[in-house]
Write an enzyme that holds these catalytic residues in place. Structure first.
Site, PDB file in Angstrom:
ATOM      1  N   LYS A 107       0.816  -1.213   0.000  1.00  0.00           N
ATOM      2  CA  LYS A 107       0.000   0.000   0.000  1.00  0.00           C
ATOM      3  C   LYS A 107       0.850   1.264   0.000  1.00  0.00           C
ATOM      4  O   LYS A 107       0.348   2.354  -0.281  1.00  0.00           O
ATOM      5  CB  LYS A 107      -0.981  -0.017   1.161  1.00  0.00           C
ATOM      6  CG  LYS A 107      -2.093  -1.040   0.933  1.00  0.00           C
ATOM      7  CD  LYS A 107      -3.212  -0.921   1.925  1.00  0.00           C
ATOM      8  CE  LYS A 107      -4.349  -1.859   1.568  1.00  0.00           C
ATOM      9  NZ  LYS A 107      -3.956  -3.288   1.709  1.00  0.00           N
TER      10      LYS A 107
HETATM   11  C1  LIG Z   1      -4.550  -4.348   1.093  1.00  0.00           C
HETATM   12  C2  LIG Z   1      -3.750  -5.603   0.986  1.00  0.00           C
HETATM   13  C3  LIG Z   1      -4.097  -6.636   0.083  1.00  0.00           C
HETATM   14  C4  LIG Z   1      -5.336  -6.576  -0.775  1.00  0.00           C
HETATM   15  O1  LIG Z   1      -5.216  -5.638  -1.804  1.00  0.00           O
HETATM   16  P1  LIG Z   1      -6.532  -5.054  -2.560  1.00  0.00           P
HETATM   17  O2  LIG Z   1      -6.014  -4.005  -3.449  1.00  0.00           O
HETATM   18  O3  LIG Z   1      -7.414  -4.524  -1.457  1.00  0.00           O
HETATM   19  O4  LIG Z   1      -7.156  -6.189  -3.271  1.00  0.00           O
HETATM   20  C5  LIG Z   1      -3.263  -7.739  -0.004  1.00  0.00           C
HETATM   21  N1  LIG Z   1      -2.164  -7.851   0.778  1.00  0.00           N
HETATM   22  C6  LIG Z   1      -1.810  -6.895   1.669  1.00  0.00           C
HETATM   23  C7  LIG Z   1      -0.606  -7.108   2.503  1.00  0.00           C
HETATM   24  C8  LIG Z   1      -2.574  -5.734   1.803  1.00  0.00           C
HETATM   25  O5  LIG Z   1      -2.215  -4.797   2.700  1.00  0.00           O
END
Ligand SMILES: *Cc1c(COP(=O)(O)O)cnc(C)c1O
Length: 451
Positions: A107
């Site tokens: 993120k």
């Molecule tokens: C947010 C997140 C996901 C999922 O990603 P999306 O874009 O919401 O599908 C997967 N792995 C981690 C570690 C995350 O923080």
């Protein structure tokens, strides 16, 4: 770049307006009306670029008609200043490590890019804004870190007391400056309710409240860059198709992959991996979209019962279930299968995957046995060396395993170490503001006094 709402009931807008506005006025999600295409020759020429250099070129391609080249160059380099290594764990089986940003999860790409561009666009208009987020952990820490010290923006992050990991809490609540962390006595849903009430409170319009959740186009675009980088790292020759296995919750990461394919990355299939929150695989199977309450799992950042980017994913396939089925293989992985994947990846390769990455790895395994096996030669082998899949398979590693040390210790008997730069994080002083009851009046007073 001109963007249109997935609901098509509000006017098309520029990237500037889409980024500052978040959701379209008709409640839909913004998507560009046309995509630039990167030719194979260009991909060939870009091979060997560092990740920031590649990201600058892609951002220029997407945003060059709205922002000067030097501005794009500077903002992208400030935001995306970490490497994106691909590791071949088994012949033709790669992980793409997306956890080398400050909060050790993918993120960071979206949050840091959004923060720099948001601040720059506010500057053009001589405006200020307040970013308000409710978080169960990962989003809040990435957003807090991403906006920390960024001019013109105040950030308030609400998290449920005792329900985020100590590491996540430290990353939100030790920054100070323009970041206020609010520890709410309540649940994540309480935090979300307070944030939603503030957005609807017309008396707060002077604060210019803005959101940083995964529906903003400012988080989506930079996520396309690492798909291009991953492709360039693993394709034996440019033009060869690859498979991306994506751990999926709100479907933002997967949507970015589909966009990367639209830009010209040769992708054979996406493996869309969910945990037991299986809205997407069920939709692909039944054709009926059924949102439901989320269930808590080990891969908690994927505990989503109504994925917020689903409308975009569908729209990118022209609203057609058949096209979606051709582009995605989607499957759900149970908690026991997640644990088994952590153990088996380690046993076979000595590499430690976090629970989110484990879900995607297990889904890729299932895809290779159930689907890709159908394209094997008469003797069951695939072209290339024995055991090598027909197409390179890239599993996106979305979080550093040290963030999930408890489950790793249970499965492997040891806890993975954090990178050295994080030594001593436990010693930092928490400066969270406590909200002793999840009451909107109390929260509103706090918001007005801080922003
Ligand atoms: C947010 C997140 C996901 C999922 O990603 P999306 O874009 O919401 O599908 C997967 N792995 C981690 C570690 C995350 O923080």
């Amino acid at each position: 770049m001109l963007l249109e709402s997935t609901r098509r009931e509000s006017p098309a807008v520029s990237f500037r307006d889409a980024l500052l506005g978040g959701l379209a006025p008709d409640g839909g999600l913004y998507l560009p009306t046309a995509w630039p295409v990167v030719a194979l020759d260009e991909l060939r020429a870009w091979r060997g670029l560092s990740f920031p250099d590649l990201a600058v070129r892609l951002a220029g391609r997407l945003l060059g008609d709205e922002l000067p080249g030097q501005v794009i160059d500077r903002l992208v380099r400030e935001a995306l200043d970490f490497p994106v290594p691909a590791r071949e764990l088994l012949p033709g089986r790669f992980v793409l490590e997306l956890f080398h940003g400050p909060t050790l999860a993918f993120k960071d790409f979206g949050a840091r890019f959004l923060a720099r561009f948001f601040s720059h666009l506010l500057g053009e208009r001589d405006q200020h804004a307040t970013i308000l987020v409710a978080t169960s952990g990962d989003t809040g820490s990435a957003v807090a870190q991403g906006f920390s010290g960024v001019p013109r923006v105040q950030v308030m992050v609400l998290y449920p007391a005792g329900k985020v990991s100590p590491f996540q809490e430290a990353q939100m609540a030790t920054l100070g400056g323009n970041v206020t962390a609010v520890r709410v006595s309540g649940t994540f849903d309480d935090c979300q309710r307070l944030v939603k009430a503030a957005f609807l409170d017309e008396g707060l319009s002077g604060l210019h409240l803005a959101s940083a959740n995964s529906i903003t186009i400012g988080r989506l675009l930079p996520q396309t860059f690492y798909y291009v980088a991953g492709y360039l790292a693993v394709a034996r020759e440019i033009g060869e198709e690859v498979i991306f296995a994506v751990p999926t919750g709100n479907v933002g990461n997967l949507t970015a992959g589909v966009i990367a394919a639209r830009l010209g990355v040769p992708v054979s299939r996406f493996v869309a991996a969910t945990n037991v929150n299986r809205v997407l695989p069920d939709y692909l199977e039944s054709g009926v979209y059924r949102a439901r309450p989320s269930v808590a799992t080990l891969s908690n950042a994927m505990d989503v019962g109504d994925p917020s980017n689903f409308a975009r994913l569908l729209e990118l396939h022209g609203g057609s279930l058949d096209r979606l089925r051709r582009s995605l293989y989607s499957t759900a992985i149970s908690e026991e299968e997640t644990r088994a994947a952590i153990r088996s990846v380690y046993a076979r390769t000595r590499y430690v995957v976090d629970p989110h990455t484990a879900v995607a790895w297990a889904a890729a395994d299932r895809f290779l046995t159930e689907v890709a096996a159908g394209s094997a030669g008469p003797d069951g082998s695939h072209p290339g060396s024995p055991g090598r899949p027909e197409h390179p398979v890239v599993t996106l590693a979305t979080a550093h395993p040290a963030k999930f040390d408890a489950v790793i210790r249970e499965e492997l008997g040891f806890a993975p170490a954090l990178p050295p730069a994080y030594a001593g994080w436990q010693a930092r002083t928490l400066a969270a503001v406590d909200l002793s009851r999840a009451d909107y009046g109390d929260f509103r007073r706090l918001l007005v006094s801080r922003c």
